[in-house]
Design a protein around this motif. Structure first.
Motif, PDB file in Angstrom:
ATOM      1  N   UNK A   1       1.522 -37.991 -23.129  1.00  0.00           N
ATOM      2  CA  UNK A   1       0.497 -38.758 -23.833  1.00  0.00           C
ATOM      3  C   UNK A   1      -0.174 -37.870 -24.865  1.00  0.00           C
ATOM      4  N   UNK A   2      -0.104 -38.197 -26.144  1.00  0.00           N
ATOM      5  CA  UNK A   2      -0.727 -37.339 -27.170  1.00  0.00           C
ATOM      6  C   UNK A   2      -2.230 -37.260 -26.984  1.00  0.00           C
ATOM      7  N   UNK A   3      -2.778 -36.091 -27.138  1.00  0.00           N
ATOM      8  CA  UNK A   3      -4.218 -35.859 -27.113  1.00  0.00           C
ATOM      9  C   UNK A   3      -4.654 -35.583 -28.548  1.00  0.00           C
ATOM     10  N   UNK A   4      -4.962 -36.661 -29.264  1.00  0.00           N
ATOM     11  CA  UNK A   4      -5.272 -36.547 -30.693  1.00  0.00           C
ATOM     12  C   UNK A   4      -6.710 -36.099 -30.876  1.00  0.00           C
TER      13      UNK A   4
ATOM     14  N   UNK B   1       5.263 -29.160 -19.859  1.00  0.00           N
ATOM     15  CA  UNK B   1       5.137 -29.359 -21.305  1.00  0.00           C
ATOM     16  C   UNK B   1       4.101 -30.410 -21.650  1.00  0.00           C
ATOM     17  N   UNK B   2       3.343 -30.876 -20.659  1.00  0.00           N
ATOM     18  CA  UNK B   2       2.332 -31.890 -20.964  1.00  0.00           C
ATOM     19  C   UNK B   2       1.322 -31.321 -21.929  1.00  0.00           C
ATOM     20  N   UNK B   3       0.789 -32.159 -22.756  1.00  0.00           N
ATOM     21  CA  UNK B   3      -0.114 -31.713 -23.813  1.00  0.00           C
ATOM     22  C   UNK B   3      -1.437 -31.219 -23.238  1.00  0.00           C
ATOM     23  N   UNK B   4      -1.790 -31.613 -22.017  1.00  0.00           N
ATOM     24  CA  UNK B   4      -3.097 -31.235 -21.476  1.00  0.00           C
ATOM     25  C   UNK B   4      -3.211 -29.744 -21.298  1.00  0.00           C
ATOM     26  N   UNK B   5      -2.133 -29.117 -20.881  1.00  0.00           N
ATOM     27  CA  UNK B   5      -2.212 -27.673 -20.684  1.00  0.00           C
ATOM     28  C   UNK B   5      -2.434 -26.964 -22.000  1.00  0.00           C
ATOM     29  N   UNK B   6      -1.755 -27.393 -23.042  1.00  0.00           N
ATOM     30  CA  UNK B   6      -1.960 -26.804 -24.364  1.00  0.00           C
ATOM     31  C   UNK B   6      -3.371 -27.029 -24.853  1.00  0.00           C
ATOM     32  N   UNK B   7      -3.914 -28.186 -24.536  1.00  0.00           N
ATOM     33  CA  UNK B   7      -5.274 -28.492 -24.970  1.00  0.00           C
ATOM     34  C   UNK B   7      -6.258 -27.535 -24.291  1.00  0.00           C
ATOM     35  N   UNK B   8      -6.106 -27.312 -22.974  1.00  0.00           N
ATOM     36  CA  UNK B   8      -6.996 -26.395 -22.265  1.00  0.00           C
ATOM     37  C   UNK B   8      -6.889 -24.988 -22.834  1.00  0.00           C
ATOM     38  N   UNK B   9      -5.681 -24.603 -23.145  1.00  0.00           N
ATOM     39  CA  UNK B   9      -5.485 -23.239 -23.646  1.00  0.00           C
ATOM     40  C   UNK B   9      -6.163 -23.063 -24.990  1.00  0.00           C
TER      41      UNK B   9
ATOM     42  N   UNK C   1      -6.927 -32.281 -39.823  1.00  0.00           N
ATOM     43  CA  UNK C   1      -6.106 -33.470 -39.609  1.00  0.00           C
ATOM     44  C   UNK C   1      -6.364 -34.039 -38.214  1.00  0.00           C
ATOM     45  N   UNK C   2      -5.903 -35.293 -38.020  1.00  0.00           N
ATOM     46  CA  UNK C   2      -5.986 -35.958 -36.716  1.00  0.00           C
ATOM     47  C   UNK C   2      -4.614 -35.909 -36.049  1.00  0.00           C
ATOM     48  N   UNK C   3      -4.444 -35.104 -34.995  1.00  0.00           N
ATOM     49  CA  UNK C   3      -3.139 -34.954 -34.362  1.00  0.00           C
ATOM     50  C   UNK C   3      -3.309 -34.280 -33.008  1.00  0.00           C
ATOM     51  N   UNK C   4      -2.195 -34.167 -32.288  1.00  0.00           N
ATOM     52  CA  UNK C   4      -2.127 -33.371 -31.077  1.00  0.00           C
ATOM     53  C   UNK C   4      -1.622 -31.992 -31.485  1.00  0.00           C
ATOM     54  N   UNK C   5      -2.431 -30.947 -31.351  1.00  0.00           N
ATOM     55  CA  UNK C   5      -2.018 -29.636 -31.880  1.00  0.00           C
ATOM     56  C   UNK C   5      -0.748 -29.099 -31.225  1.00  0.00           C
ATOM     57  N   UNK C   6      -0.580 -29.310 -29.905  1.00  0.00           N
ATOM     58  CA  UNK C   6       0.599 -28.775 -29.224  1.00  0.00           C
ATOM     59  C   UNK C   6       1.863 -29.480 -29.698  1.00  0.00           C
TER      60      UNK C   6
END
Length: 967
Positions: free
Chosen positions: A666-669, A924-932, A705-710
């Motif tokens: 699920x993208x975290x925009x 590879x879920x986006x949440x881990x990248x977001x926390x990092x 920009x509006x996006x999911x960085x990971x």
């Protein structure tokens, strides 16, 4: 000698003839004066009556022309309302209102906006008379208290189509208009002209000079005069009679009829004026004798003749002005009328012809208008262009309506100058002039487009009926104010009937709706009406045989001029089959979602569990290769390393594709600075490009920009990785370009390029156009497939263009953030500061094999390692040795629900400073990248190669020089 008595007698005898003569002359003069005044009143009455008839004839002709307009052919009442208001603006102060009625009441009233409920203004009996007799009717004074500020006069003409009077068109104008007409012909000083209707009521009267000066209204309009006046009006036309006016003044009056309107017009003077003339004559005879009387008579006769000549001249001038005014009004109407207007006259002697044809004849039929006043030449050209049968029917219609005086309507064809047939319709209303002439005021309309539209409408109706029958649908219309409901025959069939079952009503519809759905149906309709929003609903109906069907209803709310809903017009569809399919699909969806959830859980576990042993193997093989660098088995270890690298690439690609296809990512925009993404690309790939002898250029951009960085970082990384594989010389450019509200991220390479026919194939799995031998060193062909899925997931448009032999350009378009914020996503690795020991690394991983292998590899690079299974144990170990680390390396998923983020936070709290950290994860879920990103440390996905890990470690906390050299 004569005595005094004799002298007196002689004088008396001498004067007696003179006195007798004077008396006779006076009596004769008084009689002539009375006759002259009565003649003058009679002439005045005739002149005024003719003016009234001309005025009413003009009004009837103008109203008949409007009644023949095309706007009424198709029942376009709104269009006719607009045309009528334009005509009122052209007519000026003549007409106050135009009203279109049928036998049931008014349909159009220019006094109110179209669509407003109309009051019953016109007399129903009068309207029925107009419709039944199909002839114009002139109505006298209308008095409707509170409706009009002054008494009005109504004229009505029938609107005849196909020989049937379908409507009555009425024009209202103030009675004061006729008062002005009467005042223009008042020639007797002190006199008065009055106009009476068939019932003897006063229509209009001239006012006294004092009343006219102050603009007073005549309160007598609409009232009946005195009985003496009514008795005189019943007498012979042109005869003088005495009467008493409403004001109680004795008067002498002369009355004549008005043939066109059927009214009476009377001219009169006060009786005292007549007596005054007699007294003046007697005084003149006594004072001046026979000579004075004779001279007075001569002067009086001369003055009367002069006055009469002047009145005749003024009368002719007034007639000429009225004719010019009528022509101007007719010309204004012609300019706004979409047709040819004409007038044809047949005199009592049989002569006559077309006396007027409007200039629009050329524009409509291509026939030039004759320059001479008579227009027979134009009509002759038109008749010549008609087929013989059409011309004969037209002449026969003129002859027939001359006898019946009924409205005429003829349709036929005419050929334009190019030989193309045009369809026309002519309507004319005949009427009789005072001299006995028959006059036709008519219009000729080009109805070719109307006829074609009618044919198209019929075809459309047939197609609609076929479509409704084929689609098992029905059309319905609900009038909100009247609660009247109508629908198509196909809707009866939807309700289970073979054909119409009487009048459609709301009660009939409610009876057909399933009892459980009726309340919802009514609530939905009321809500749509209240909000003026489109209506959509689905409900069940029960057919006569007891079967239950599903109906889908959609409707559009139609608003009136006042903004209130007036109608619901919509469509009914039988959606029973769709409902059945939806239920089946819903059951299948539930089952699929259950299976998908199980698959997602499996993939989540596999993504972590499959990467762990591979990661351990990579660490151990790296350590083994360093320790067996000079051993004969070093080549075997190298081969194992290559096989493991290929396994890593294959595992990464397959797991990433599986997760994307399963939809579990699920993208975290959020707002993201592209500068941080570009910096990571530069830091990660610049050394690899340099090893290949290529140049990597990354243009900096601080766009938000509006996006999911990971996920966007994965897209850019795969595109740069692809460019690195297929570029042998030159280099690669990564740039960001603004395009309005979008940012276009482009990757330019100078590689081998792609043939036009393969631009879509490259995004398929395992496709490598330049690697037919499947050399695993060039990858597995999964990178662009992942890019395509990620771009579609983020809804970022993806494009590619290429020239074989020169290179390619891959671009992804990202929306710009609406309002820039103080936000920084630049998480490039930073070297450790002086707050910790750069040589000491804390490793936290609950997998013992990975933990041991990673620790052995780090120690071989010259680092000291504290390796524990969870964060608190690592904090305790640091406390025992009393040192603060330079780097924390933690696995994301730890035992008992813990995470590497928690472990890093624990170490940082114990050390009292923000220790640089690296998060290793197989998820590879986006949440881990977001926390990092938010915690300010670097994330690396497993399995990671020792080369990549060492490059990042060296950037964060380089070991001592000796140890680094040994590594």
């Amino acid at each position: 000698m004569l005595s005094g008595r004799q002298l007196l007698f002689l004088v008396a005898a001498t004067l007696l003839p003179v006195v007798v003569f004077a008396a006779l002359v006076t009596a004769q003069y008084s009689m002539q004066e009375r006759h002259a005044l009565e003649s003058q009143l009679h002439q005045t009455a005739l002149t005024a009556a003719a003016a009234v008839d001309r005025r009413m004839s003009q009004e009837l002709a103008a109203l008949s022309t409007l009644a023949a307009g095309e706007a009424l052919d198709g029942g376009d009442y709104a269009g006719f309302h607009r045309q009528a208001r334009r005509v009122l603006a052209t007519v000026g102060a003549g007409w106050a209102a135009l009203i279109l009625s049928d036998a049931d009441g008014a349909l159009v009233d220019t006094q109110v906006p179209f669509g407003t409920p109309l009051p019953s203004i016109m007399d129903p009996a009068t309207i029925r008379t107009v419709l039944d007799r199909r002839r114009p009717v002139v109505e006298a004074v209308l008095e409707r208290g509170g409706v009009w500020p002054q008494p009005m006069i109504a004229i009505h003409v029938p609107v005849v189509r196909d020989g049937v009077a379908r409507h009555a068109l009425s024009a209202l104008f103030p009675a004061s208009v006729l008062r002005r007409t009467l005042g223009e012909h008042l020639a007797v000083p002190g006199g008065r002209i009055s106009l009476y209707d068939r019932d003897g009521r006063i229509i209009a009267r001239t006012l006294s000079a004092e009343a006219a000066a102050v603009g007073a209204d005549d309160e007598a309009v609409g009232r009946r005069p005195t009985a003496t006046v009514l008795g005189g009006l019943d007498g012979p036309s042109g005869a003088a009679f005495g009467a008493v006016s409403l004001e109680g003044v004795p008067v002498v009056m002369v009355h004549v009829p008005t043939p066109q309107a059927g009214w009476h017009l009377a001219a009169g003077v006060p009786a005292a004026m007549m007596g005054g003339l007699v007294r003046d004559s007697q005084m003149a005879a006594a004072a001046g004798g026979a000579a004075a009387l004779l001279l007075a008579l001569i002067v009086a006769v001369t003055q009367i003749r002069a006055l009469k000549r002047r009145q005749d001249a003024e009368r002719r001038l007034a007639v000429l002005d009225a004719k010019k005014d009528a022509e101007r009004r007719l010309s204004d109407m012609v300019r706004n009328f979409p047709g040819v207007i004409y007038r044809r006259v047949r005199r009592p002697d049989g002569g006559g012809g077309f006396v007027y044809v409007s200039n629009t004849v050329n524009a409509l039929f291509g026939v030039a208008r004759a320059t001479q006043p008579a227009s027979d030449a134009v009509i002759a050209d038109l008749m010549a262009a008609m087929p013989a049968e059409t011309a004969a029917r037209l002449e026969a219609a003129f002859a027939e309506t001359a006898l019946s005086l009924e409205p005429m309507q003829v349709e036929g064809e005419i050929l334009d100058p190019a030989g193309r047939p045009r369809r026309f319709r002519t309507n004319a209303t005949p009427w009789t002039a005072p001299d006995g002439s028959i006059i036709w005021d008519g219009v000729m309309l080009d109805i070719t487009d109307l006829r074609e539209a009618e044919i198209a409408r019929q075809i459309g109706a047939e197609r609609l009926a076929f479509a409704l029958e084929f689609a098992n649908a029905g059309i319905w219309d609900w009038e909100v104010p009247t609660d009247r409901l109508t629908w198509s025959d196909s809707l009866w069939r939807l309700l289970g009937h073979d054909g119409p079952q009487g009048e459609p009503t709301v009660a009939v519809l409610l009876a057909a709706i399933h009892p459980d759905d009726r309340a919802g149906f009514l609530a939905g309709v009321q809500s749509a009406i209240a909000s003026a929003a489109d209506y959509r609903a689905e409900y069940r109906v029960v057919l006569p045989d007891g079967a239950v069907r599903w109906i889908g209803a959609i409707a559009r709310i139609i608003l009136g001029p006042d903004g209130r809903p007036t109608r619901l017009t919509g469509l009914y569809l039988d959606i029973t089959d769709r409902k059945r399919i939806e239920e089946e699909l819903n059951d299948a969806k539930v089952e699929a979602e259950r299976a998908d959830l199980a698959k997602s859980k499996f993939l989540a576990a596999a993504s972590h569990d499959l990467r762990q042993p591979v990661q351990s193997l990579m660490f151990f093989i790296h350590v083994l290769s360093e320790r067996l660098a000079d051993h004969p088995a070093a080549s075997v270890v190298g081969t194992m390393q290559q096989a493991l690298d290929a396994l890593k690439s294959l595992l990464d690609g397959i797991l990433d594709l599986s997760r994307l296809d399963a939809g579990v990512i699920t993208p975290q925009v959020e707002p993201v600075r592209v500068g941080g993404l570009l910096n990571r690309i530069r830091a990660e790939y610049t050394p690899r490009f340099a090893d290949k002898g290529l140049r990597l250029r990354v243009r900096h951009s601080d766009a938000l920009v509006e996006t999911d960085p990971a996920l966007l970082g994965s897209i850019l990384g795969n595109l740069v990785e692809n460019a690195l594989k297929y570029t042998e010389s030159g280099g690669v450019l990564v740039a960001a370009r603004r395009r309005g509200r979008w940012l276009r991220l482009e990757v330019w390479d100078t590689g081998i390029g792609i043939a036009p026919g393969h631009l879509t194939d490259i995004f398929n799995e395992f496709v490598q156009l330049a690697n037919p031998e499947r050399d695993r060193s060039q990858g597995l062909g999964l990178g662009l497939a992942i890019v395509k899925r990620l771009a579609r997931l983020l809804q970022h448009p993806m494009t590619v263009r290429s020239i074989p032999g020169r290179g390619s350009v891959f671009a992804v378009t990202v929306p710009l953030h609406a309002e820039p914020e103080a936000f920084t996503a630049d998480d490039a690795p930073k070297a450790a500061g002086g707050d910790g020991d750069a040589r000491l690394v804390v490793v936290v991983d609950d997998d013992a094999t990975v933990r041991v292998g990673l620790a052995a590899m780090l120690e071989s690079w010259g680092y000291e390692v504290v390796a524990e299974a969870e964060g608190e144990a690592a904090v305790a170990a640091l406390a025992r040795i009393g040192r603060r680390p330079g780097v924390v390396l933690a696995d994301y998923r730890l035992g008992e629900g813990g995470t590497g983020v928690d472990a890093i936070d624990a170490v940082r709290r114990s050390c009292g400073w923000s220790v640089p950290a690296i998060l290793l994860t197989g998820d590879t879920a986006a949440t881990s990248g977001l926390h990092a990103d938010r915690a300010g440390f670097t994330i690396i996905h497993k399995p990671v190669t020792p080369v990549e890990l060492r490059r990042i470690m060296d950037a964060i906390a380089p070991p001592s020089g000796d140890a680094a050299a040994d590594g």
